[in-house]
Design a protein around this motif. Sequence first.
Motif, PDB file in Angstrom:
ATOM      1  N   TRP A  79       0.998  -1.118  -0.142  1.00  0.00           N
ATOM      2  CA  TRP A  79       0.224   0.151  -0.137  1.00  0.00           C
ATOM      3  C   TRP A  79       1.173   1.372  -0.327  1.00  0.00           C
ATOM      4  CZ3 TRP A  79      -0.720   3.707   4.270  1.00  0.00           C
ATOM      5  CH2 TRP A  79      -2.103   3.986   4.090  1.00  0.00           C
ATOM      6  N   LEU A  80       1.714   1.129   0.382  1.00  0.00           N
ATOM      7  CA  LEU A  80       2.908   2.622   1.018  1.00  0.00           C
ATOM      8  C   LEU A  80       2.920   2.444  -0.477  1.00  0.00           C
ATOM      9  CD1 LEU A  80       4.502   4.615   2.749  1.00  0.00           C
ATOM     10  CD2 LEU A  80       5.558   3.081   3.513  1.00  0.00           C
ATOM     11  N   TYR A  81       3.881   1.499  -0.524  1.00  0.00           N
ATOM     12  CA  TYR A  81       4.596   1.304  -2.292  1.00  0.00           C
ATOM     13  C   TYR A  81       3.992   2.154  -3.421  1.00  0.00           C
ATOM     14  CZ  TYR A  81       8.657  -0.945  -0.009  1.00  0.00           C
ATOM     15  OH  TYR A  81       9.510  -1.465   0.707  1.00  0.00           O
ATOM     16  N   ARG A  82       2.631   1.242  -3.158  1.00  0.00           N
ATOM     17  CA  ARG A  82       1.349   2.537  -4.390  1.00  0.00           C
ATOM     18  C   ARG A  82       1.233   3.878  -4.229  1.00  0.00           C
ATOM     19  NH1 ARG A  82      -2.762  -1.446  -3.848  1.00  0.00           N
ATOM     20  NH2 ARG A  82      -1.135  -3.008  -4.153  1.00  0.00           N
ATOM     21  N   ILE A  83       0.951   4.239  -2.449  1.00  0.00           N
ATOM     22  CA  ILE A  83       1.654   5.860  -2.761  1.00  0.00           C
ATOM     23  C   ILE A  83       2.119   6.867  -3.092  1.00  0.00           C
ATOM     24  CG2 ILE A  83       1.305   7.810  -0.882  1.00  0.00           C
ATOM     25  CD1 ILE A  83      -0.551   5.893   0.905  1.00  0.00           C
ATOM     26  N   GLY A  84       3.588   5.360  -2.583  1.00  0.00           N
ATOM     27  CA  GLY A  84       4.622   6.316  -2.964  1.00  0.00           C
ATOM     28  C   GLY A  84       5.185   6.299  -4.955  1.00  0.00           C
TER      29      GLY A  84
END
Lengths: 199, 173
Positions: A74-79
């Motif tokens: 999820w965090l990498y998608r936001i990144g």
Amino acid sequence: MADREVDQQLVERVQRGDKHAFDLLVSKYQRKLGRLISRFVRDPAEAEDVTQDAFIKAYRALPGFRGESAFYTWLYRIGINTAKNHLLSSKRRAPTSTPFDAEEAESFEEAGLLREVNTPENELMSKQVVGVVQASLQQLPEDLRSALTLREIEGLSYEEIANVMNCPVGTVRSRIFRAREAVAENLRPLLETSKGKRW
Amino acid sequence: MKQEISALMDGELYEDEVENILSRFKGDSAARKNWAAYHLIGDVLRQPDHIHCDLSATIRDRMATEPTVFVPRGQAAKQKIRSIALSAAASVAAIGVVSWMSLQIGPEASPNMMMQQNAIRPAKAQILPSSNDYLLAHQEFSPSTDMSGGAYYIRTVSYSADDTQLKDNAGKR
């Protein structure tokens, strides 16, 4: 408790108002996220800013995180979205030929394709940190070095390491801790003195 | 504490231990520094060519101006209920599929069973109705019966078109 579940516990703590829990997630994922973003944003100073922005966006979006995917996915998608939006807002195109996508975030570490450009100051500090860690590792007794290497580089569980090293799981746990602590002991003076330089 | 942090990083603590150590992180900045240092060591060992500077202090400063995230308990409970409901629905669906499959298989299997029963039935026909009392008395004292207590109420019954003929034969004897 598996790594993903520990992340979920930290997320739930942040959702209950514990900002320190988010600090722990930042410490854990900042370099991985930074490497990912530097694939899109080549300028190192900009990449740093975008990485910070991505974490802040993640923090704001955390109330809506339901744990249906792993936190780091999820965090990498936001990144990735933050990096692409940054490039769009600066009227540049995101590299379309990149082989990386949100769905591939799970195998991000194995990709081994990432090359970021560091500022000269950070480059020097990075070299010092890497030098201290590697020198400390070489100074460790063989059993501690093997245990830490099998865990951090090979990614083996304690039980698997116990089988490889033919010793109890409790001994593995102790060896890995002692190895980490010995390296950290040498690293701390460098981290403390360079506090103002954000290391 | 340090050893627990090391094990926590590796996902090698039990749930209650994780709860305990995460609670202790909240008021212990030294513990958080150890967590950060251990993660830095791991990152250096895995990717020595890709080490970024530490952004956590800057992010912490920026977060100071952010409103504290707070998810109401009701919402968290709803999320849990939703996940439990989904699990229950999946279980019910699985049971439904298995039941449906067994119903599909049923009509095919029953003719075979009927044939087997028909094959056995002639042996039953050899039991004389007059021997029922003997069988019941034997069953009552038999230790092998799985229906202890119920055996008394069980009566061996068989039906055959030749029943009348058998009775006639018994009468002649």
